[in-house]
Design a protein around this motif. Structure first.
Motif, short mmCIF file in Angstrom:
data_model
loop_
_atom_site.label_atom_id
_atom_site.label_comp_id
_atom_site.label_asym_id
_atom_site.label_seq_id
_atom_site.Cartn_x
_atom_site.Cartn_y
_atom_site.Cartn_z
N GLY A 2 9.93 -1.76 -0.48
CA GLY A 2 9.74 -1.10 -1.77
C GLY A 2 10.71 0.03 -2.03
N TRP A 3 11.80 0.06 -1.26
CA TRP A 3 12.84 1.06 -1.48
C TRP A 3 13.91 0.47 -2.40
N ARG A 21 0.82 -1.22 0.00
CA ARG A 21 0.00 0.00 0.00
C ARG A 21 0.85 1.27 0.00
N SER A 22 2.18 1.09 0.01
CA SER A 22 3.09 2.23 0.09
C SER A 22 3.64 2.61 -1.28
N ARG A 23 4.11 3.84 -1.38
CA ARG A 23 4.68 4.31 -2.64
C ARG A 23 6.14 3.87 -2.73
N PRO A 24 6.53 3.18 -3.81
CA PRO A 24 7.95 2.80 -3.99
C PRO A 24 8.82 4.06 -4.03
N GLN A 25 10.02 3.95 -3.44
CA GLN A 25 10.91 5.09 -3.42
C GLN A 25 12.34 4.68 -3.79
N CYS A 33 6.40 2.54 6.46
CA CYS A 33 5.40 2.45 5.40
C CYS A 33 4.55 3.71 5.38
N ARG A 34 4.41 4.28 4.21
CA ARG A 34 3.60 5.49 4.06
C ARG A 34 2.76 5.42 2.78
N ASP A 73 14.66 9.74 -4.14
CA ASP A 73 13.53 10.36 -3.47
C ASP A 73 13.80 10.57 -1.99
#
Length: 265
Positions: free
Chosen positions: A184-185, A152-156, A264-265, A211
């Motif tokens: 997801g980093w 649910r988090s944005r990949p960075q 997680c964000r 990012d």
């Protein structure tokens, strides 16, 4: 026929009576793992960097560092087993220790998913497979919670910094980079990708590729002052992170997975 357990260099080790085992660990995360497996009474030696869990390692004699070990002291301890890691311990020292330690257990976890096999190796060698499976269950549970959160988090794109003067980061092939991938980093790659821990210099071109900047608490202890300086310099968000949670394999990986879930964000 006795069951055999295979280590990172394909050496096979038989199951050993934990009451007769005398273990020296030259790796902090492995010392913690052995204690969490219920083998603290078999540990007769550890490095000065083996600091967890503090209340239990205090009673275990120190034998030097991970690389500058006191060979005479280890010999006097008459160990049956030596736990080492390919990245953290030097081969010449390990080879010398192998001349009098019957069982040298070599480890080399490169990915987060290597941990369950490590639990089973360390626990199984001394008849503590039930304890190893309990850790595997905790690991899998923490990993699933993180995976659900990461989905649910944005990949960075991140740059994980481990040192300054010179500035150094990690390559995509390291355990740290794989821990970052769990959330997801994606670790930004430095031009000198032949090194596991490449040096780099800050530039607008490099900053455009990321990012988020991560400043680790080890081996260099970055502070909020460093974070504030980099935020002003780069215009990018900077997070101070617990290096043990990102780099320690073994049982600490369970806490590590729970720790990075908080990002997680």
């Amino acid at each position: 026929m006795s069951q055999l357990f295979t280590d990172a260099i394909e050496q096979q080790h038989p199951v050993w009576n934990p009451e007769q085992a005398r273990i020296v660990s030259l790796v902090p995360s492995l010392t913690e793992l052995l204690i969490d497996l219920g083998l603290q009474h078999a540990l007769v030696g550890r490095t000065g960097f083996c600091i967890h869990p503090a209340d239990q390692v205090a009673a275990i004699p120190k034998v030097g560092g991970t690389k500058d070990v006191n060979i005479a002291k280890i010999r006097a301890l008459a160990p049956t087993h030596l736990f080492v890691n390919i990245d953290e311990n030097t081969k010449p020292v390990v080879d010398e220790l192998a001349t009098f330690v019957p069982h040298v257990v070599v480890t080399h976890p490169l990915k987060v998913n290597d941990n369950p096999a490590l639990f089973r190796l360390a626990g199984g060698l001394f008849g503590h497979s039930a304890q190893a499976e309990a850790l595997c269950t905790q690991f899998e549970s923490a990993q699933q919670v993180l995976a659900d959160c990461a989905a649910r988090s944005r990949p960075q794109r991140v740059l994980y910094c481990i040192w300054q003067d010179p500035w150094m980061t990690v390559s995509a092939q390291t355990y740290i980079a794989d821990m970052c991938r769990q959330i997801g980093w994606q670790q930004v790659q430095i031009a000198d990708n032949t090194q596991r821990y490449p040096r780099f210099e800050w530039s607008s071109v490099l900053c455009a590729e990321m990012d988020l900047i991560l400043l680790s608490s080890e081996p260099y202890r970055f502070t909020q002052q460093h974070a504030d300086m980099l935020e002003r310099q780069t215009g990018l968000p900077v997070e101070l992170v617990d290096g043990e949670m990102f780099s320690w394999y073994g049982s600490r990986s369970i806490a590590g997975l729970k720790y990075i879930t908080s990002f997680c964000r």
